[in-house]
Design an enzyme around this catalytic site. Structure first.
Site, PDB file in Angstrom:
ATOM      1  N   ASP A 120       0.855  -1.180   0.000  1.00 43.45           N
ATOM      2  CA  ASP A 120       0.000   0.000   0.000  1.00 43.45           C
ATOM      3  C   ASP A 120       0.895   1.235   0.000  1.00 43.45           C
ATOM      4  O   ASP A 120       2.063   1.164   0.388  1.00 43.45           O
ATOM      5  CB  ASP A 120      -0.923   0.018   1.223  1.00 43.45           C
ATOM      6  CG  ASP A 120      -2.175   0.870   1.020  1.00 43.45           C
ATOM      7  OD1 ASP A 120      -2.211   1.660   0.056  1.00 43.45           O
ATOM      8  OD2 ASP A 120      -3.109   0.743   1.833  1.00 43.45           O
ATOM      9  N   TYR A 174      -4.990   4.290   0.845  1.00 42.37           N
ATOM     10  CA  TYR A 174      -6.093   3.425   0.415  1.00 42.37           C
ATOM     11  C   TYR A 174      -5.868   2.759  -0.935  1.00 42.37           C
ATOM     12  O   TYR A 174      -6.779   2.658  -1.745  1.00 42.37           O
ATOM     13  CB  TYR A 174      -7.421   4.196   0.376  1.00 42.37           C
ATOM     14  CG  TYR A 174      -7.546   5.305   1.382  1.00 42.37           C
ATOM     15  CD1 TYR A 174      -7.157   5.125   2.709  1.00 42.37           C
ATOM     16  CD2 TYR A 174      -8.052   6.545   1.012  1.00 42.37           C
ATOM     17  CE1 TYR A 174      -7.262   6.152   3.635  1.00 42.37           C
ATOM     18  CE2 TYR A 174      -8.172   7.574   1.936  1.00 42.37           C
ATOM     19  CZ  TYR A 174      -7.771   7.375   3.247  1.00 42.37           C
ATOM     20  OH  TYR A 174      -7.876   8.395   4.154  1.00 42.37           O
ATOM     21  N   HIS A 175      -4.656   2.241  -1.158  1.00 48.55           N
ATOM     22  CA  HIS A 175      -4.374   1.543  -2.406  1.00 48.55           C
ATOM     23  C   HIS A 175      -3.808   0.145  -2.137  1.00 48.55           C
ATOM     24  O   HIS A 175      -2.756  -0.214  -2.668  1.00 48.55           O
ATOM     25  CB  HIS A 175      -3.368   2.353  -3.246  1.00 48.55           C
ATOM     26  CG  HIS A 175      -3.850   3.713  -3.621  1.00 48.55           C
ATOM     27  ND1 HIS A 175      -2.990   4.774  -3.875  1.00 48.55           N
ATOM     28  CD2 HIS A 175      -5.095   4.208  -3.791  1.00 48.55           C
ATOM     29  CE1 HIS A 175      -3.696   5.844  -4.187  1.00 48.55           C
ATOM     30  NE2 HIS A 175      -4.976   5.524  -4.139  1.00 48.55           N
ATOM     31  N   PRO A 176      -4.488  -0.691  -1.351  1.00 51.40           N
ATOM     32  CA  PRO A 176      -3.950  -2.025  -1.083  1.00 51.40           C
ATOM     33  C   PRO A 176      -4.018  -2.919  -2.321  1.00 51.40           C
ATOM     34  O   PRO A 176      -5.038  -2.974  -3.000  1.00 51.40           O
ATOM     35  CB  PRO A 176      -4.860  -2.557   0.032  1.00 51.40           C
ATOM     36  CG  PRO A 176      -6.161  -1.833  -0.169  1.00 51.40           C
ATOM     37  CD  PRO A 176      -5.783  -0.471  -0.673  1.00 51.40           C
TER      38      PRO A 176
END
Length: 531
Positions: A291, A468-470
């Protein structure tokens, strides 16, 4: 309940797949979503992101396990829980990453995933309002537009970035990417254009498409190594749905590996720990989690033209409500993160290694600290684009309703910490430029007392979060830790695919929504045997 395809998760990938796979009226498709429908004003309203960040109904509201490199803090991870998934609750920034990212995937052995391969898919999936060119298409379903409103401080931030020596750009999605500017957004006529709005709602009346909301998938069902259906819970009742062709997991980088493990596909030792019968051992399920770490440089504003939740500002917002409902213009159409850029933290970087977002309000703890946002201010986000830290998704227990243990290992790698230190310094340098003179009040975070590299590191341990970019927890590849092949079929299984951001072997240099749409379009091509 028999179908040809069952898609688990109606997020950015699932909505695309439901559209594409149900084009043939003879193909029976079932799309399953754990959350409710997306029939909320706050989903349509771009600035509704402020409330959706706190929503219990349409947000999974996950937290990480304590992060060792961040003073053992638990970090908030919002994830969409509604039709459209995170595209229904995000900041709508439309970015694809750098062309290097996709060429790197191909170099890792994933045939058909180079930039040259995926660019046509990006183009065909979008309706790019500024117009068609070599990087953009105008015949796709996902509407991409320019912002209808941007705060003056957002535009001043772009000017400050240019004054600091960064090039200006009006398109982060060309073959260069580098520069500062205003983001293009997934909006249409001033409203959010989620992937559900673009791909799902126009075809909801297809008789061969069944959409089930508020339905939790407990496990995938198998006959030997072949996926044959799913067990679901809906309104307290357990049901079995059968899939003649394939079960496709599109739950995202947190939920897809969790469901695989609950179904008996994953590391044997972990499944045994929870008394889950082993169907197929795949040690890479849940590993390779990545992330973007994110930190904020926050200033008070001397001007009262930024976004504030204070009583005076809220009274003045009545005109903004009028502008939105009757004209679809004004502050309510803001995506909150209007300006930003992709920049190099040092000259020796061959491509941008940092991403910036400027939010025209004072932010702390993802905006959950509402009292902090009462005053006037602005916040500069910075994140390291290609972190070297690798984390995991593991089971808390064998209960499908229990959230997984999420451990992205934020800033665990020394290079990530040093990249963030350089990033904070560069945002400060941009914030100090003349273009922001009229707004620049006191620096709240990190604060003037934080100056040395070690002081910035300690600030990051106290305040660094994620953006918020897993991705990556069911990675695509051919090595022993890969979960899916280049067609996104689960290794060693039949009738089972994973199609979402979890298949990314490495995190792309940008926001992940547009790449997830591309991934689903490409997977649909593979399933249908086209392209």
């Amino acid at each position: 309940m028999q179908f040809d395809y069952i898609i688990v998760g109606a997020g950015s990938a699932g909505c695309v797949l439901a559209n594409r796979l149900s084009e043939n009226p003879n193909t029976r498709v079932c799309l399953i979503e754990a959350g409710p429908a997306d029939n909320s004003l706050f989903v349509r309203l771009p600035l509704g992101i402020i409330l959706l960040m706190r929503s219990n109904a349409r947000n999974w509201r996950y937290y990480t396990v304590p992060q060792k490199a961040l003073n053992n803090r638990q970090v908030y991870i919002p994830r969409g829980k509604t039709l459209g998934g995170s595209s229904a609750v995000n900041a709508m920034c439309y970015t694809r990453g750098h062309k290097w990212d996709y060429d790197h995937w191909a170099e890792l052995g994933n045939e058909g995933w180079s930039y040259q391969d995926v660019l046509p898919i990006f183009k065909r999936s979008e309706h790019y309002e500024p117009g068609e060119n070599e990087f953009h298409g105008t015949h796709g379903k996902l509407n991409v537009s320019e912002l209808r409103f941007s705060h003056p401080v957002s535009r001043a931030f772009v000017e400050a970035g240019v004054e600091a020596g960064h090039p200006a750009t009006d398109d982060f999605n060309n073959d260069v990417q580098e520069g500062v500017g205003l983001y293009k957004v997934t909006q249409k006529a001033g409203e959010r254009c989620s992937v559900a709005h673009a791909y799902l709602h126009p075809i909801m009346d297809r008789p061969n498409l069944t959409v089930m909301t508020e339905t939790l998938v407990n496990r995938v069902l198998f006959d030997g190594k072949r996926a044959i259906g799913v067990e679901v819970e809906q309104k307290g009742q357990i049901r079995t749905l059968e899939a003649a062709n394939e079960v496709i997991l599109s739950g995202g980088a947190i939920n897809s590996p969790q469901l695989l493990k609950l179904s008996g596909v994953g590391p044997a030792a972990e499944l045994a720990q929870h008394n889950i019968p082993l169907v197929h051992e795949l040690p890479g399920v849940g590993e390779n989690l990545q992330d973007h770490p994110d930190a904020l440089v926050v200033h008070n504003s001397l001007q009262k033209d930024t976004l504030s939740l204070g009583p005076g500002a809220l009274l003045g917002s009545l005109k903004q409500v009028w502008d939105f409902f009757y004209r679809r213009t004004g502050q309510m159409t803001s995506n909150a993160a209007e300006a930003g850029g992709f920049i190099k933290s040092r000259p020796e970087e061959s491509i941008p290694d940092l991403q910036l977002h400027l939010t025209a309000t004072k932010l702390d703890n993802h905006g959950l600290n509402l009292g902090f946002s009462m005053g006037y201010g602005y916040s500069g986000h910075v994140c390291v684009l290609r972190p070297k830290s690798r984390g995991s998704i593991t089971l808390r227990d064998a209960n499908p309703r229990s959230p997984a243990l999420i451990d992205p290992q934020l800033l665990a790698h020394e290079d990530d910490m040093e990249g963030m230190v350089r990033g904070v310094k560069e945002v400060r340098r941009i914030m100090a430029q003349q273009a922001l003179n009229d707004w620049r009040g006191e620096e709240v975070f990190p604060g003037k007392q934080v100056q040395s590299d070690e002081e910035i590191r300690e600030f990051l341990r106290q305040k660094c979060d994620n953006i918020y970019h897993p991705v990556g927890s069911c990675k695509m590849g051919n090595d022993e830790m890969a979960v899916v092949d280049s067609q996104l079929r689960v290794h060693g299984m039949e009738g089972l695919r994973v199609v979402d951001a979890s298949i990314m072997p490495t995190l792309i240099g940008g926001n992940t929504n547009a790449p997830t749409v591309m991934i689903a379009e490409k997977a649909a091509d593979a399933i249908l045997g086209v392209g």
